[in-house]
Every structure is written in C-alpha cells, then in structure tokens.
Design an enzyme around this catalytic site. Structure first.
Site, PDB file in Angstrom:
ATOM      1  CE  LYS A  11      -3.613  -2.778   1.936  1.00 25.83           C
ATOM      2  NZ  LYS A  11      -4.837  -2.903   2.702  1.00 25.83           N
ATOM      3  CG  HIS A  97      -6.961  -3.108  -2.935  1.00 24.99           C
ATOM      4  ND1 HIS A  97      -7.624  -2.424  -1.939  1.00 24.99           N
ATOM      5  CD2 HIS A  97      -6.307  -4.118  -2.330  1.00 24.99           C
ATOM      6  CE1 HIS A  97      -7.372  -3.010  -0.767  1.00 24.99           C
ATOM      7  NE2 HIS A  97      -6.565  -4.045  -0.986  1.00 24.99           N
ATOM      8  CD  GLU A  99      -6.912  -0.460   1.270  1.00 25.45           C
ATOM      9  OE1 GLU A  99      -5.819  -0.233   0.725  1.00 25.45           O
ATOM     10  OE2 GLU A  99      -7.043  -1.173   2.280  1.00 25.45           O
ATOM     11  CD  GLU A 168      -7.473  -8.206  -0.995  1.00 24.43           C
ATOM     12  OE1 GLU A 168      -6.543  -8.598  -0.317  1.00 24.43           O
ATOM     13  OE2 GLU A 168      -7.670  -7.002  -1.252  1.00 24.43           O
ATOM     14  N   GLY A 174      -8.053  -5.243   6.522  1.00 27.62           N
ATOM     15  CA  GLY A 174      -7.649  -4.346   7.609  1.00 27.62           C
ATOM     16  C   GLY A 174      -8.515  -4.464   8.851  1.00 27.62           C
ATOM     17  CB  SER A 219      -7.741 -10.148   8.384  1.00 31.32           C
ATOM     18  OG  SER A 219      -8.224  -8.832   8.550  1.00 31.32           O
TER      19      SER A 219
HETATM   20  P1  PGA Z   1      -4.796  -6.800   5.189  1.00 36.65           P
HETATM   21  O1  PGA Z   1      -4.934  -6.164   3.742  1.00 36.65           O
HETATM   22  O2  PGA Z   1      -3.980  -8.047   5.068  1.00 36.65           O
HETATM   23  O3  PGA Z   1      -4.122  -5.737   6.002  1.00 36.65           O
HETATM   24  O4  PGA Z   1      -6.182  -7.093   5.673  1.00 36.65           O
HETATM   25  C1  PGA Z   1      -5.129  -6.977   2.607  1.00 36.65           C
HETATM   26  C2  PGA Z   1      -5.262  -6.134   1.376  1.00 36.65           C
HETATM   27  O5  PGA Z   1      -5.786  -5.017   1.429  1.00 36.65           O
HETATM   28  O6  PGA Z   1      -4.844  -6.560   0.287  1.00 36.65           O
END
Ligand code: PGA
Length: 259
Positions: A11, A97, A99, A168, A174, A219
């Site tokens: 990230k 993704h 995000e 995901e 997160g 996670s």
């Molecule tokens: P995380 O993120 O392992 O911190 O949950 C995974 C991701 O966003 O690809």
C-alpha cells in the site's frame, strides 16, 4: 502440486530505507523458496520499483505495482502507464483493490480496461474482487463477485490465462476478521468455476486448463495462513499489514512452503 503464490501489498507505506531493509531480508531468506514451490510477489509503491528490480532481478522473487493507468500515454496527470512498469521489469500489477475503487470511484469498466492493457504488455494482473459486509449479509456475495468478473469476461475467458484473482471480502481487509475457511473455499471455487463455465459457453474448449490462480486476501496473518492456504481452492494469499514486517511476511511464506 500447484505452486502457491504469496503476494505482498505494501500500500502507501515505507521509505527508501524501509524497502532496502525489507527487500534484503526477503531476498536472503526466501530465495530457496522462490526457486521451489512458493512464488513471492512484492507489490510496492511506484517510486520503489527500481529498487525492487535492483534487489530481485534473477532472484526468482517477483515484483509489481498496486495500480496502472488504462491509457498508454498522454495528458493524464499523476497516472503511470504499463510501459513505465515494464521499464522496471515489473511482472505483476494489482488492479481493482477496494481501497481504490471506493476512494477513486473506479468502475468495473475502468478496471476491465486496465486488465486488458496489462495483458497486452505481458504484465500479470492481480484482480481484486469481493463484497461488502452488507452485501454478504444480504446473501448477494456471489452476485457481486460475478458482476465484477463479467465485465472482464466480455473480452473472452482466455484473457484470464496467467492472471491472479484475489478474493478480498471488503469487510475482511484491515479488520482482523478474516473470512472463514469455508467462506474462502466457497468463493474461490465459485470464481474458478464461473470463469471456466463462461469460457465453455462462449465456445472455447477445455477451459479447465486456463492457468489462473485464485487467492484469498483480507486479514491473513501468521496464525491463519496454514488453515487458509491448505484449502484446495486457495492458491495463495494477498497480504496487507503482515507484509510490513519482514519477520511476519517471511513466516507466512515459510508456512506456505510447508503445505
Ligand atoms: P490486510 O490487507 O492483510 O491488512 O487485511 C489486505 C489487502 O488489502 O490486500
């Protein structure tokens, strides 16, 4: 046995000194794995791609970005094209993704264009798909994921060859609330079957042979890796927070090696 793939998603974290240290540690302890049954991919911020090339060239460890522009060149302030990625020998790029799709309003069509662009330049897409908590509560998770895949499938199912699909669930990213093994297994199986069955409908023979990987992300940590990666439908993992610690990331890679 199918080679497992462990992908780090760093990230917007780190600095030059952070990456120099992380890359050196991953390289020194992981080279034997990279050459064997675990593929390691480091997806990092654009400015450090040159460093990844310097550290990982000919090591068996792969690297890539966390996004790409859908266009090849032009007046697109702030964008980075696929040929800029290949200038630094990037082999992979994460696209879609959550995000990015939420914060920057990326549409499925936009993501499908990026997917196509990457394939045209032999960069492997790591396509993220997944549902929100509300969508899962409503029992719509497969419908949502199917819609995310369909826009790309309109280019033909063979476009998925050599790509990675990362399931995901948005609620798991997160959050310290990874999907259960049953949820991960079911969705990874659904994704694979859907792509293969769409291929058959559009007249392609023997679609079972499309060499794609379906991984789980959200996670993943050193405690749940074994359980998640032992699932036969799960080809690997996309790791966010745990990739910020060389120790944890290396531990996850070693666990993948044990399976
Ligand atoms: P995380 O993120 O392992 O911190 O949950 C995974 C991701 O966003 O690809």
């Amino acid at each position: 046995m199918n080679k497992k793939i462990i992908i780090a998603n760093l990230k917007m974290h780190g600095s030059s000194s952070f990456y120099e240290e992380l890359f050196a540690q991953v390289k020194s302890t992981q080279q034997h794995l990279a050459a064997s049954d675990v593929e390691i991919v480091m997806c990092i911020p654009y400015p450090y791609l040159f460093l990844a090339e310097k550290f990982f060239a000919h090591s068996g460890i792969s690297w890539g970005s966390q996004n790409v522009a859908k266009d090849l060149a032009g007046p697109f302030t702030g964008e980075v094209s696929v040929t800029m990625l290949t200038d630094f020998a990037s082999q992979y790029a994460i696209i879609g993704h959550s995000e990015r799709s939420t914060a920057y309003c990326e549409s499925d069509l936009n993501i499908a264009e990026k997917f196509k662009r990457l394939k045209e330049h032999n960069v492997r897409p790591i396509l993220c798909v997944g549902e929100t908590f509300i969508e899962r509560e409503a029992g719509m998770e497969k419908k949502v994921v199917q819609a995310q895949l369909e826009t790309i499938l309109s280019n033909g199912s063979e476009i998925f060859a050599d790509s990675v699909i990362a399931y995901e669930p948005i609620w798991a990213i997160g959050s310290d609330m990874a999907a259960s093994p049953e949820q991960a297994q079911n969705m990874c199986s659904f994704i694979r079957d859907f792509i293969h069955s769409e291929g058959k409908h559009s007249g392609h023979n023997d679609q079972k042979k499309i060499p794609l990987k379906v991984v789980y992300g959200g996670s993943v940590n050193e405690k749940n890796t074994l359980q998640l990666l032992s699932l036969d439908e799960v080809d690997g993992a996309l790791i966010g927070r745990c990739s910020l610690s060389a120790d944890k990331f290396i531990q996850i890679c070693n666990l993948a090696h044990q399976i």
